[in-house]
Structures are given as C-alpha cells and as structure tokens.
Design a protein around this motif. Structure first.
Motif, PDB file in Angstrom:
ATOM      1  N   GLY A  96      89.883  64.445  91.629  1.00 43.11           N
ATOM      2  CA  GLY A  96      89.486  63.890  92.912  1.00 43.11           C
ATOM      3  C   GLY A  96      87.998  63.584  92.947  1.00 43.11           C
ATOM      4  N   GLY A  97      87.573  62.930  94.029  1.00 43.29           N
ATOM      5  CA  GLY A  97      86.161  62.622  94.173  1.00 43.29           C
ATOM      6  C   GLY A  97      85.938  61.494  95.164  1.00 43.29           C
ATOM      7  N   LEU A  98      84.728  60.966  95.119  1.00 42.52           N
ATOM      8  CA  LEU A  98      84.329  59.861  95.983  1.00 42.52           C
ATOM      9  C   LEU A  98      84.408  58.554  95.199  1.00 42.52           C
ATOM     10  CD1 LEU A  98      83.005  58.715  98.580  1.00 42.52           C
ATOM     11  CD2 LEU A  98      80.790  59.277  97.541  1.00 42.52           C
ATOM     12  N   VAL A  99      85.054  57.557  95.779  1.00 40.76           N
ATOM     13  CA  VAL A  99      85.197  56.267  95.123  1.00 40.76           C
ATOM     14  C   VAL A  99      85.067  55.167  96.167  1.00 40.76           C
ATOM     15  CG1 VAL A  99      87.714  56.286  95.344  1.00 40.76           C
ATOM     16  CG2 VAL A  99      86.652  54.942  93.515  1.00 40.76           C
ATOM     17  N   GLN A 100      84.574  54.023  95.742  1.00 34.51           N
ATOM     18  CA  GLN A 100      84.433  52.887  96.650  1.00 34.51           C
ATOM     19  C   GLN A 100      85.776  52.202  96.859  1.00 34.51           C
ATOM     20  OE1 GLN A 100      81.377  50.304  95.096  1.00 34.51           O
ATOM     21  NE2 GLN A 100      79.737  51.557  95.963  1.00 34.51           N
ATOM     22  N   PRO A 101      85.950  51.548  97.980  1.00 34.42           N
ATOM     23  CA  PRO A 101      87.186  50.768  98.187  1.00 34.42           C
ATOM     24  C   PRO A 101      87.412  49.796  97.036  1.00 34.42           C
ATOM     25  CG  PRO A 101      85.963  50.914 100.231  1.00 34.42           C
ATOM     26  CD  PRO A 101      85.079  51.507  99.166  1.00 34.42           C
ATOM     27  N   GLY A 102      88.668  49.723  96.605  1.00 32.88           N
ATOM     28  CA  GLY A 102      89.027  48.901  95.459  1.00 32.88           C
ATOM     29  C   GLY A 102      88.941  49.613  94.130  1.00 32.88           C
ATOM     30  N   LEU A 157      91.140  56.125  90.722  1.00 35.34           N
ATOM     31  CA  LEU A 157      91.035  57.529  90.329  1.00 35.34           C
ATOM     32  C   LEU A 157      92.341  57.936  89.676  1.00 35.34           C
ATOM     33  CD1 LEU A 157      89.426  59.355  93.413  1.00 35.34           C
ATOM     34  CD2 LEU A 157      88.370  59.014  91.176  1.00 35.34           C
ATOM     35  N   ARG A 158      92.249  58.922  88.800  1.00 39.48           N
ATOM     36  CA  ARG A 158      93.443  59.498  88.196  1.00 39.48           C
ATOM     37  C   ARG A 158      93.444  60.989  88.466  1.00 39.48           C
ATOM     38  NH1 ARG A 158      95.007  60.679  81.942  1.00 39.48           N
ATOM     39  NH2 ARG A 158      97.234  60.199  82.021  1.00 39.48           N
ATOM     40  N   LEU A 159      94.427  61.425  89.230  1.00 45.05           N
ATOM     41  CA  LEU A 159      94.591  62.845  89.493  1.00 45.05           C
ATOM     42  C   LEU A 159      95.483  63.469  88.423  1.00 45.05           C
ATOM     43  CD1 LEU A 159      95.212  62.851  93.350  1.00 45.05           C
ATOM     44  CD2 LEU A 159      93.046  62.839  92.106  1.00 45.05           C
ATOM     45  N   SER A 160      95.166  64.705  88.081  1.00 47.55           N
ATOM     46  CA  SER A 160      95.986  65.480  87.146  1.00 47.55           C
ATOM     47  C   SER A 160      96.359  66.790  87.806  1.00 47.55           C
ATOM     48  CB  SER A 160      95.230  65.759  85.855  1.00 47.55           C
ATOM     49  OG  SER A 160      94.868  64.569  85.190  1.00 47.55           O
ATOM     50  N   CYS A 161      97.506  67.305  87.417  1.00 44.74           N
ATOM     51  CA  CYS A 161      97.952  68.619  87.902  1.00 44.74           C
ATOM     52  C   CYS A 161      98.527  69.375  86.712  1.00 44.74           C
ATOM     53  CB  CYS A 161      98.982  68.459  89.000  1.00 44.74           C
ATOM     54  SG  CYS A 161      99.763  70.009  89.512  1.00 44.74           S
ATOM     55  N   TYR A 181     100.586  63.408  86.624  1.00 42.59           N
ATOM     56  CA  TYR A 181      99.439  62.561  86.921  1.00 42.59           C
ATOM     57  C   TYR A 181      99.735  61.650  88.116  1.00 42.59           C
ATOM     58  CZ  TYR A 181      98.501  63.839  82.064  1.00 42.59           C
ATOM     59  OH  TYR A 181      98.302  64.541  80.898  1.00 42.59           O
ATOM     60  N   LEU A 182      98.676  61.231  88.759  1.00 43.48           N
ATOM     61  CA  LEU A 182      98.785  60.186  89.774  1.00 43.48           C
ATOM     62  C   LEU A 182      97.650  59.197  89.540  1.00 43.48           C
ATOM     63  CD1 LEU A 182     100.422  59.260  92.273  1.00 43.48           C
ATOM     64  CD2 LEU A 182      98.630  60.341  93.672  1.00 43.48           C
ATOM     65  N   GLN A 183      97.996  58.030  89.025  1.00 42.36           N
ATOM     66  CA  GLN A 183      97.021  56.964  88.837  1.00 42.36           C
ATOM     67  C   GLN A 183      96.936  56.174  90.135  1.00 42.36           C
ATOM     68  OE1 GLN A 183      95.023  56.138  86.089  1.00 42.36           O
ATOM     69  NE2 GLN A 183      94.096  54.710  87.546  1.00 42.36           N
ATOM     70  N   MET A 184      95.749  56.112  90.692  1.00 40.71           N
ATOM     71  CA  MET A 184      95.546  55.459  91.982  1.00 40.71           C
ATOM     72  C   MET A 184      94.598  54.280  91.790  1.00 40.71           C
ATOM     73  SD  MET A 184      95.237  58.777  94.474  1.00 40.71           S
ATOM     74  CE  MET A 184      93.649  59.285  93.815  1.00 40.71           C
ATOM     75  N   ASN A 185      95.101  53.086  92.025  1.00 36.38           N
ATOM     76  CA  ASN A 185      94.316  51.867  91.897  1.00 36.38           C
ATOM     77  C   ASN A 185      94.174  51.192  93.257  1.00 36.38           C
ATOM     78  OD1 ASN A 185      94.251  52.264  89.080  1.00 36.38           O
ATOM     79  ND2 ASN A 185      96.143  51.093  88.804  1.00 36.38           N
ATOM     80  N   SER A 186      93.234  50.267  93.340  1.00 31.46           N
ATOM     81  CA  SER A 186      93.009  49.500  94.580  1.00 31.46           C
ATOM     82  C   SER A 186      92.931  50.428  95.794  1.00 31.46           C
ATOM     83  CB  SER A 186      94.130  48.467  94.765  1.00 31.46           C
ATOM     84  OG  SER A 186      94.209  47.597  93.665  1.00 31.46           O
ATOM     85  N   LEU A 187      92.141  51.458  95.647  1.00 34.45           N
ATOM     86  CA  LEU A 187      92.072  52.476  96.701  1.00 34.45           C
ATOM     87  C   LEU A 187      91.485  51.907  97.983  1.00 34.45           C
ATOM     88  CD1 LEU A 187      91.078  55.458  94.476  1.00 34.45           C
ATOM     89  CD2 LEU A 187      92.987  55.458  96.090  1.00 34.45           C
ATOM     90  N   LYS A 188      91.990  52.413  99.089  1.00 33.50           N
ATOM     91  CA  LYS A 188      91.586  51.976 100.424  1.00 33.50           C
ATOM     92  C   LYS A 188      91.034  53.176 101.198  1.00 33.50           C
ATOM     93  CE  LYS A 188      95.487  48.731 100.540  1.00 33.50           C
ATOM     94  NZ  LYS A 188      96.709  48.322 101.293  1.00 33.50           N
TER      95      LYS A 188
END
Length: 114
Positions: free
Chosen positions: A9-15, A18-22, A78-85
């Motif tokens: 996790g962390g801070l990311v700009q819109p668009g 991030l890739r979460l792992s568990c 994993y959760l690959q998250m693209n085009s974050l809003k």
C-alpha cells in the motif's frame, strides 16, 4: 499461528498503479478462497475481488482495472491495481475463507491523491 500480512500500500497519484501482496502462513493456503476487501472512511467494508477454484470475481467499480492472482507455492495472493482513482482510497484487507474458517489480515492503506 495463522497470519495474513499485507504489503504494497501507499500514496499514489490518480491514474497510477499499485500491487498489493498478502503473505499467508499457518493454514493450508490452497484450500481457501482468497479475497481482497476494502473499507473507506465512513463506509462499510466491501468485497473488491475473490479468487477461488470457481474463478475470479470483482466488484463492478474495479472491473477492467484490478486483477487478483495467487501463487499457491508461495502462499501469496496479489491485487494488481491500475488506473487508480481517488475513490479507491481505503484500507485494503486480505481475507482467507472457507466454510469452516475465516482469517483476516491487519490491512494496508491505499491513498489515491494528487
């Protein structure tokens, strides 16, 4: 001892992405459906994505942007998250589920902001 430890996790700009792992331990990982939930401030926890023997499912708001995957050899989901809003901002929780047991991680904060 059962453990689910989220990271990424962390801070990311819109668009951005991030890739979460568990990382899981203390139970037979391959026997469980694995889920990612999230909870935004003032909102209820919601299921984001699930991966199981039946396949994958996603909440409508993340379809086409997020991808859940698992590596049973590494006991990791994993959760690959693209085009974050900005509306993706939440604490993301890893969850392991089967009919006889359920486990939760401690959560990781994802903040999408410029």
């Amino acid at each position: 001892q059962v453990r689910l430890v989220e990271s990424g996790g962390g801070l990311v700009q819109p668009g951005g992405s991030l890739r979460l792992s568990c990382a899981a331990s203390g139970f037979t990982f391959s026997y469980f459906a694995m889920n990612w939930y999230r909870q935004a401030p003032g909102k209820e926890r919601e299921l984001v994505a699930r991966i199981s023997l039946a396949g994958t499912i996603y909440v409508d708001s993340v379809k086409g942007r997020f991808t859940i995957s698992r590596d049973n050899a590494k006991n990791t989901v994993y959760l690959q998250m693209n085009s974050l809003k900005p509306e993706d901002t939440a604490v993301y929780y890893c969850n392991a589920w089967r009919s006889t047991a359920e486990y939760w991680g401690q959560g990781t904060q994802v903040t999408v902001s410029s």
